[in-house]
Design a protein around this motif. Structure first.
Motif, PDB file in Angstrom:
ATOM      1  N   VAL A  12       0.874  -1.173   0.000  1.00 59.53           N
ATOM      2  CA  VAL A  12       0.000   0.000   0.000  1.00 59.53           C
ATOM      3  C   VAL A  12       0.909   1.219   0.000  1.00 59.53           C
ATOM      4  CG1 VAL A  12      -1.789   1.305   1.193  1.00 59.53           C
ATOM      5  CG2 VAL A  12      -1.825  -1.202   1.269  1.00 59.53           C
ATOM      6  N   CYS A  13       0.814   2.020  -1.038  1.00 58.59           N
ATOM      7  CA  CYS A  13       1.692   3.185  -1.148  1.00 58.59           C
ATOM      8  C   CYS A  13       0.881   4.412  -1.529  1.00 58.59           C
ATOM      9  CB  CYS A  13       2.800   2.939  -2.178  1.00 58.59           C
ATOM     10  SG  CYS A  13       2.188   2.601  -3.849  1.00 58.59           S
ATOM     11  N   ARG A  14       1.531   5.540  -1.503  1.00 58.26           N
ATOM     12  CA  ARG A  14       0.892   6.794  -1.892  1.00 58.26           C
ATOM     13  C   ARG A  14       1.649   7.360  -3.083  1.00 58.26           C
ATOM     14  NH1 ARG A  14      -2.982   9.603   0.225  1.00 58.26           N
ATOM     15  NH2 ARG A  14      -3.014   8.199   2.010  1.00 58.26           N
ATOM     16  N   ASN A  87      -8.021  16.044  -0.931  1.00 57.09           N
ATOM     17  CA  ASN A  87      -9.138  15.577  -0.109  1.00 57.09           C
ATOM     18  C   ASN A  87     -10.290  16.577  -0.156  1.00 57.09           C
ATOM     19  OD1 ASN A  87      -7.960  13.168   1.598  1.00 57.09           O
ATOM     20  ND2 ASN A  87      -6.396  14.765   1.641  1.00 57.09           N
ATOM     21  N   ASP A 105       0.520  15.482  -0.668  1.00 59.52           N
ATOM     22  CA  ASP A 105      -0.668  14.647  -0.848  1.00 59.52           C
ATOM     23  C   ASP A 105      -0.462  13.704  -2.029  1.00 59.52           C
ATOM     24  OD1 ASP A 105      -2.085  15.667   1.250  1.00 59.52           O
ATOM     25  OD2 ASP A 105      -3.323  17.023   0.050  1.00 59.52           O
ATOM     26  N   SER A 108      -3.820   7.025  -2.798  1.00 62.33           N
ATOM     27  CA  SER A 108      -3.540   5.725  -2.206  1.00 62.33           C
ATOM     28  C   SER A 108      -3.633   4.645  -3.288  1.00 62.33           C
ATOM     29  CB  SER A 108      -4.539   5.425  -1.080  1.00 62.33           C
ATOM     30  OG  SER A 108      -4.365   4.105  -0.601  1.00 62.33           O
ATOM     31  N   THR A 110      -3.146   0.525  -3.778  1.00 65.47           N
ATOM     32  CA  THR A 110      -2.981  -0.807  -3.185  1.00 65.47           C
ATOM     33  C   THR A 110      -2.585  -1.801  -4.271  1.00 65.47           C
ATOM     34  OG1 THR A 110      -4.654  -0.366  -1.491  1.00 65.47           O
ATOM     35  CG2 THR A 110      -4.145  -2.673  -1.936  1.00 65.47           C
ATOM     36  N   PRO A 137     -10.547  -0.529  -4.357  1.00 67.97           N
ATOM     37  CA  PRO A 137      -9.911   0.008  -3.156  1.00 67.97           C
ATOM     38  C   PRO A 137     -10.903   0.649  -2.199  1.00 67.97           C
ATOM     39  CG  PRO A 137      -9.664   1.548  -4.953  1.00 67.97           C
ATOM     40  CD  PRO A 137     -10.335   0.331  -5.535  1.00 67.97           C
ATOM     41  N   ALA A 147     -10.952  11.277   0.963  1.00 70.04           N
ATOM     42  CA  ALA A 147     -10.048  11.210  -0.184  1.00 70.04           C
ATOM     43  C   ALA A 147     -10.841  11.394  -1.469  1.00 70.04           C
ATOM     44  CB  ALA A 147      -9.322   9.868  -0.195  1.00 70.04           C
ATOM     45  N   SER A 150      -8.963   6.732  -4.872  1.00 66.96           N
ATOM     46  CA  SER A 150      -8.007   5.691  -4.493  1.00 66.96           C
ATOM     47  C   SER A 150      -8.014   4.626  -5.578  1.00 66.96           C
ATOM     48  CB  SER A 150      -8.338   5.092  -3.124  1.00 66.96           C
ATOM     49  OG  SER A 150      -9.620   4.501  -3.132  1.00 66.96           O
ATOM     50  N   GLN A 152      -6.559   0.475  -6.856  1.00 66.70           N
ATOM     51  CA  GLN A 152      -6.041  -0.846  -6.497  1.00 66.70           C
ATOM     52  C   GLN A 152      -5.727  -1.622  -7.769  1.00 66.70           C
ATOM     53  OE1 GLN A 152      -8.072  -3.136  -3.444  1.00 66.70           O
ATOM     54  NE2 GLN A 152      -7.648  -5.063  -4.478  1.00 66.70           N
TER      55      GLN A 152
END
Length: 465
Positions: A12-14, A87, A105, A108, A110, A137, A147, A150, A152
């Motif tokens: 899990v990274c940003r 956000n 910022d 996210s 995944t 996600p 948020a 996101s 995934q």
């Protein structure tokens, strides 16, 4: 009993926007207001889409080659879509919520690995609704902030991968989220050809210019005040409504298709029964057939049935705004019918005539003149026991099957969040033949009944060929 598929989260990274190398840096802080089109959706559940891609290669190829390209191109794409890394917030000093981005910022992301059957999930057979839900996600939402987006990416070793996206509905509509996905796919598939962040076609560049959105009646203030009173007073919570409390284990996900020949037969049958000359769109006959089958499959007990569908307003505003405008710009049209008529043999025609009338009203009404009623309509039709409301999500015009990251077109695209909203999803056919794909999430018995009605309704048109 078959062993349930497992899902392992690998990372899990940003991912932050890549700063432009020719300037000092990306913006350190920026805010973007929400318009009345956006504020309508403040507490609606996230919109979740899932793209399946074939990739019959070992995991090493995915982790060493494909994944780095997806991450790199995502960062570059976010440079053009800066608010997506931020956000939604609603601080005490602000009368309305807004999008806020500060340096650092990011989105996210995944990375997961699944041993589920890729071909089953990316096919047209029925599947348990929760199987797809595990591939999208989680969008982090609290009372204080939410948020914007996101992502995934899930690997199915030696078979394929999926890209799941969850977006806050108050920040973008389907056309805007599709614009982001197309831009990301373009950047990813052209990484080797260009190292410049500005190398993105003009038609894929978003416009965040809010000055084009004229609100003379201050509708935005009225919408914001509505939300403040929900669970209030002065309730600035951004927590989403739970629109569907059905246990996920009871729900089945299904995909249906109307072939071009089916669509033509529906049109021809309708033309023979209408007393007036009317242009019958593919959208109208598709929705009429699906709506009619849903009412009959459910055996709705309420007195009336309502079908609400969204309409892109970018070209309908006066003056029109750019097609690349990023945010929400959709209006609502309402088709209404008596339940007893829909349950009869001519249910399709009653559904179609109601949709035709809704489209006609849309042409004759100015968007801003009816926008003020959207909140009150939501309360009326959502709370009254008189109406059973149906709705749709997505659009064949989004051309979601054109999203090629460099490894081919999607094998399947679905809107996962219809399990929360109860809507049915529409897209162009994956076959590219002009057909329409329909996504549904229903209880098993209702899905079986719908499937039988869907086929039976088309079979009855064979004499119209």
């Amino acid at each position: 009993m078959a062993k349930p598929a497992s899902l392992k989260v690998v990372e899990v990274c940003r991912v932050a926007p890549t700063p432009e190398t020719t300037t000092s840096d990306a913006a350190s802080e920026t805010s973007l207001p929400l318009t009345f089109f956006d504020l309508l959706w403040v507490r609606f559940p996230p919109v979740e889409r899932l793209f399946f891609y074939e990739f019959p290669h070992p995991p090493s190829s995915f982790f060493d080659s494909l994944l780095p390209k997806l991450k790199n191109s995502l960062s570059r794409t976010l440079h053009h879509f800066l608010p997506l890394a931020g956000n939604v917030i609603w601080p005490p000093h602000s009368s309305k919520p807004f999008i806020h981005y500060v340096s650092g910022d990011g989105v996210s992301l995944t990375i997961a690995e699944s041993d589920a059957d890729f071909n089953h999930l990316s096919g047209s057979d029925f599947s348990e609704a929760e199987e797809s839900r595990r591939l999208v996600p989680h969008l982090v939402v609290s009372d204080e902030k939410a948020a914007v987006m996101s992502l995934q990416i899930t690997l199915f070793p030696n078979s394929g991968f999926s890209v799941g996206i969850a977006t806050h509905h108050a920040t973008m509509d389907g056309k805007s989220s599709t614009l982001f996905m197309k831009s990301w796919a373009y950047v990813c598939s052209n990484l080797e050809e260009s190292s410049s962040l500005s190398s993105i076609p003009a038609n894929l560049k978003p416009s965040f210019d809010r000055s084009v959105m004229i609100d003379p009646s201050v509708i935005a203030d009225r919408f914001a005040n509505f939300w403040l009173k929900q669970g209030g007073p002065d309730n600035r919570s951004l927590i989403s409504w739970d629109l569907n409390k059905t246990d996920q284990g009871e729900l089945i996900r299904g995909t249906f298709e109307l072939l071009p020949s089916n669509i033509q037969k529906l049109k021809k049958s309708a033309e023979s029964k209408l007393n007036k000359k009317v242009h019958l769109s593919t959208f109208a006959v598709t929705c009429a057939h699906v709506w009619n089958c849903l009412v009959k499959a459910e055996q709705t007990k309420r007195e009336k049935v309502l079908f609400i569908f969204s309409v892109d307003c970018r070209s309908r505003l006066d003056p029109p705004i750019p097609s690349s405008y990023f945010g929400n710009c959709i209006g609502a049209a309402k088709a209404e019918a008596e339940t007893k008529n829909m349950l009869g043999d001519d249910g399709f025609m009653f559904a179609l005539e109601a949709i035709i009338e809704a489209l006609k009203r849309l042409e004759n009404e100015a968007i801003l003149s009816v926008a003020e009623t959207w909140i009150s309509d939501m309360e009326t039709f959502g709370l009254t026991e008189t109406y059973r409301t149906f709705s749709t999500a997505g659009s064949p015009r989004f051309e979601v099957y054109s999203n090629d990251f460099g490894w081919g077109r999607p094998k399947k695209v679905e809107i996962v969040s219809i399990d929360k909203t109860g809507a049915f999803a529409l897209s162009e056919s994956r076959n590219g033949d002009g057909g329409i794909e329909i996504g549904l999430v229903l209880k098993k018995s209702q899905m079986e009944d719908f499937s039988a009605l869907f086929v039976k309704g088309l079979s009855a048109l064979s004499s119209c060929s």
